[in-house]
Design a protein around this motif. Structure first.
Motif, PDB file in Angstrom:
ATOM      1  N   ALA A  23       0.951  -1.193  -0.138  1.00 42.84           N
ATOM      2  CA  ALA A  23      -0.037   0.052   0.008  1.00 42.84           C
ATOM      3  C   ALA A  23       0.911   1.191   0.004  1.00 42.84           C
ATOM      4  O   ALA A  23       1.834   1.425   0.849  1.00 42.84           O
ATOM      5  N   ALA A  24       0.554   2.124  -1.016  1.00 43.30           N
ATOM      6  CA  ALA A  24       1.245   3.383  -0.810  1.00 43.30           C
ATOM      7  C   ALA A  24       0.449   4.642  -0.037  1.00 43.30           C
ATOM      8  O   ALA A  24      -0.603   4.504  -0.179  1.00 43.30           O
ATOM      9  N   SER A  73      -6.876   0.772  -7.547  1.00 46.12           N
ATOM     10  CA  SER A  73      -6.364   2.074  -7.575  1.00 46.12           C
ATOM     11  C   SER A  73      -6.657   2.962  -6.532  1.00 46.12           C
ATOM     12  O   SER A  73      -6.436   4.036  -6.111  1.00 46.12           O
ATOM     13  N   ALA A  74      -8.067   2.779  -6.153  1.00 42.06           N
ATOM     14  CA  ALA A  74      -8.987   3.483  -5.178  1.00 42.06           C
ATOM     15  C   ALA A  74      -8.187   3.410  -3.733  1.00 42.06           C
ATOM     16  O   ALA A  74      -8.256   4.263  -2.756  1.00 42.06           O
ATOM     17  N   LYS A  75      -7.427   2.289  -3.560  1.00 42.21           N
ATOM     18  CA  LYS A  75      -6.579   2.168  -2.455  1.00 42.21           C
ATOM     19  C   LYS A  75      -5.107   2.385  -2.615  1.00 42.21           C
ATOM     20  O   LYS A  75      -4.562   1.804  -1.605  1.00 42.21           O
ATOM     21  N   ASN A  76      -4.806   2.696  -3.733  1.00 42.88           N
ATOM     22  CA  ASN A  76      -3.264   2.824  -3.864  1.00 42.88           C
ATOM     23  C   ASN A  76      -2.296   1.498  -3.538  1.00 42.88           C
ATOM     24  O   ASN A  76      -1.274   1.591  -2.919  1.00 42.88           O
ATOM     25  N   VAL A  92      13.914 -11.836  -1.093  1.00 46.50           N
ATOM     26  CA  VAL A  92      13.001 -10.870  -0.402  1.00 46.50           C
ATOM     27  C   VAL A  92      12.424 -10.100  -1.463  1.00 46.50           C
ATOM     28  O   VAL A  92      13.040  -9.814  -2.629  1.00 46.50           O
ATOM     29  N   TYR A  93      11.195 -10.083  -1.354  1.00 46.72           N
ATOM     30  CA  TYR A  93      10.251  -9.217  -2.403  1.00 46.72           C
ATOM     31  C   TYR A  93      10.175  -7.882  -2.023  1.00 46.72           C
ATOM     32  O   TYR A  93       9.747  -7.586  -0.943  1.00 46.72           O
ATOM     33  N   TYR A  94      10.420  -6.985  -3.151  1.00 48.25           N
ATOM     34  CA  TYR A  94      10.217  -5.549  -2.860  1.00 48.25           C
ATOM     35  C   TYR A  94       9.139  -4.936  -3.674  1.00 48.25           C
ATOM     36  O   TYR A  94       8.939  -5.200  -5.095  1.00 48.25           O
ATOM     37  N   CYS A  95       8.403  -4.202  -3.177  1.00 46.18           N
ATOM     38  CA  CYS A  95       7.322  -3.393  -3.939  1.00 46.18           C
ATOM     39  C   CYS A  95       8.156  -2.182  -4.599  1.00 46.18           C
ATOM     40  O   CYS A  95       8.913  -1.616  -3.893  1.00 46.18           O
ATOM     41  N   TYR A  96       7.208  -1.931  -5.670  1.00 45.46           N
ATOM     42  CA  TYR A  96       7.944  -0.773  -6.436  1.00 45.46           C
ATOM     43  C   TYR A  96       6.746  -0.049  -6.827  1.00 45.46           C
ATOM     44  O   TYR A  96       5.805  -0.470  -7.276  1.00 45.46           O
ATOM     45  N   ALA A  97       6.778   1.273  -7.008  1.00 45.66           N
ATOM     46  CA  ALA A  97       5.513   2.471  -7.549  1.00 45.66           C
ATOM     47  C   ALA A  97       6.307   3.613  -8.164  1.00 45.66           C
ATOM     48  O   ALA A  97       7.503   4.109  -7.587  1.00 45.66           O
TER      49      ALA A  97
END
Length: 120
Positions: A23-24, A73-76, A92-97
């Protein structure tokens, strides 16, 4: 301040499933691409899956047919559903945005990483 917070990692047996979430939060004007990378021990970080603003997706060959990326998208928020997990998915899993903060220019952001361990 924009940040990404991941959840959902853990230990699973080969053939099992896990779902990662990211979550962003912060002062966000818009979000372009979101995705997941991973880094195994002694390996370089590699792309797992990415989803663009329009919903288009791209996957690493090694996970095609097993992993599914989606976003709310509503919750980013971006998700990674991982099925038929293999020991080689351990990393290790990394989120990216790619985020446009309010009043600022586009920048790339990373989560803190979440460990996924698949036992044989």
């Amino acid at each position: 301040q924009v940040q990404l917070v991941e959840s959902g990692g853990g230990l699973v047996q080969a053939g099992g499933s896990l779902r990662l979430s990211c979550a962003a939060s912060g002062s966000i004007a818009s979000i372009n691409a979101m995705g997941w990378y991973r880094q195994g021990s002694g390996k370089q970080r590699e792309l797992v899956a990415v989803i663009n603003r329009g919903g288009g997706t791209n996957y690493a060959d090694s996970v095609k047919g097993r992993f599914t990326i989606s976003r709310d998208s509503a919750k980013n928020t971006v998700y990674l559903q991982m099925n038929s997990l293999k020991p080689e998915d351990t990393a290790v899993y990394y989120c990216y945005a790619q985020i446009v903060p309010s009043g600022r220019s586009t920048n790339n952001y990373w989560g803190q990483g979440t460990q996924v361990t698949v036992s044989s």
